[in-house]
Design a protein around this motif. Structure first.
Motif, PDB file in Angstrom:
ATOM      1  N   SER A   1      -7.958  30.222  -0.415  1.00  0.00           N
ATOM      2  CA  SER A   1      -7.125  29.019  -0.554  1.00  0.00           C
ATOM      3  C   SER A   1      -7.499  27.951   0.476  1.00  0.00           C
ATOM      4  O   SER A   1      -7.481  26.757   0.164  1.00  0.00           O
ATOM      5  N   THR A   2      -7.863  28.365   1.684  1.00  0.00           N
ATOM      6  CA  THR A   2      -8.313  27.399   2.696  1.00  0.00           C
ATOM      7  C   THR A   2      -9.605  26.737   2.251  1.00  0.00           C
ATOM      8  O   THR A   2      -9.756  25.509   2.364  1.00  0.00           O
ATOM      9  N   VAL A  59     -12.601  33.955  10.817  1.00  0.00           N
ATOM     10  CA  VAL A  59     -12.437  34.748   9.593  1.00  0.00           C
ATOM     11  C   VAL A  59     -13.325  35.997   9.640  1.00  0.00           C
ATOM     12  O   VAL A  59     -12.889  37.093   9.269  1.00  0.00           O
ATOM     13  N   TYR A  84     -14.008  28.082  12.143  1.00  0.00           N
ATOM     14  CA  TYR A  84     -13.103  28.803  11.239  1.00  0.00           C
ATOM     15  C   TYR A  84     -13.804  30.024  10.653  1.00  0.00           C
ATOM     16  O   TYR A  84     -13.217  31.111  10.584  1.00  0.00           O
ATOM     17  N   ASP A  93      -4.656  39.912   1.631  1.00  0.00           N
ATOM     18  CA  ASP A  93      -4.015  38.698   2.171  1.00  0.00           C
ATOM     19  C   ASP A  93      -5.042  37.808   2.863  1.00  0.00           C
ATOM     20  O   ASP A  93      -5.034  36.582   2.680  1.00  0.00           O
ATOM     21  N   ASN A  94      -5.921  38.407   3.670  1.00  0.00           N
ATOM     22  CA  ASN A  94      -6.957  37.632   4.363  1.00  0.00           C
ATOM     23  C   ASN A  94      -7.898  36.959   3.371  1.00  0.00           C
ATOM     24  O   ASN A  94      -8.306  35.814   3.571  1.00  0.00           O
ATOM     25  N   GLU A  98      -7.167  36.043   0.287  1.00  0.00           N
ATOM     26  CA  GLU A  98      -6.449  34.930  -0.345  1.00  0.00           C
ATOM     27  C   GLU A  98      -6.340  33.748   0.610  1.00  0.00           C
ATOM     28  O   GLU A  98      -6.503  32.598   0.198  1.00  0.00           O
ATOM     29  N   ASP A  99      -6.090  34.011   1.889  1.00  0.00           N
ATOM     30  CA  ASP A  99      -6.041  32.918   2.875  1.00  0.00           C
ATOM     31  C   ASP A  99      -7.386  32.194   2.953  1.00  0.00           C
ATOM     32  O   ASP A  99      -7.431  30.961   2.970  1.00  0.00           O
TER      33      ASP A  99
END
Length: 148
Positions: A109-110, A125, A121, A102-103, A105-106
């Motif tokens: 996509s970001t 991350v 950011y 999930d991380n 993919e986040d």
């Protein structure tokens, strides 16, 4: 007759205790050196990628320039998740791998949406990924200590 029932009951209790002592109950999977090494390698790969993005500018910092990293990392992460899923009683690790997916993919996509990522950011991350890998590696090390 009462003394016999009591004696038989005692015999069954002793026999049951003996049988149960021979059984081993597994509450967590065994240590897997390949998972330990892969998790450490994936943590290092992500940290190297994020360090590169912090220093990058212009086209080198864009999603397009880094798209292949996300694809390769996803394949590697799924491979170690698959290996972990082959072990019975490995729910804790599998939950961590799902969070890592999930991380990833986040992050992907970001990066795709924002084109480039801010240093702030990237720092956030990095901490998220380090927490996840720390949890996975800590669990594997604990499994290893439990084998001794």
């Amino acid at each position: 007759m009462e003394p016999r029932k009591h004696g038989a009951s005692r015999f069954l209790s002793v026999a049951l205790a003996f049988v149960l002592s021979a059984c081993s109950i597994t509450l967590i999977s065994q240590y897997d050196e390949q998972i330990d090494r892969a998790a450490t390698a994936l943590q290092k790969q992500m940290d190297a990628h994020l360090t590169k993005l912090e220093a990058a500018s212009g086209p080198d910092a864009t999603f397009v320039s880094n798209k292949q990293f996300y694809q390769d990392y996803l394949v590697d992460l799924r491979a170690v998740e698959l290996r972990a899923s082959a072990h019975p009683e490995n729910r804790q690790s599998l939950g961590q791998y799902r969070l890592m997916l999930d991380n990833l993919e986040d992050l992907r996509s970001t990066h795709e949406t924002e084109v480039t990522l801010s240093v702030a950011y990237i720092g956030t991350v990095r901490e998220l990924f380090n927490q996840g890998w720390r949890a996975i590696i800590t669990l594997e090390v604990a499994k290893k200590r439990g084998e001794g």
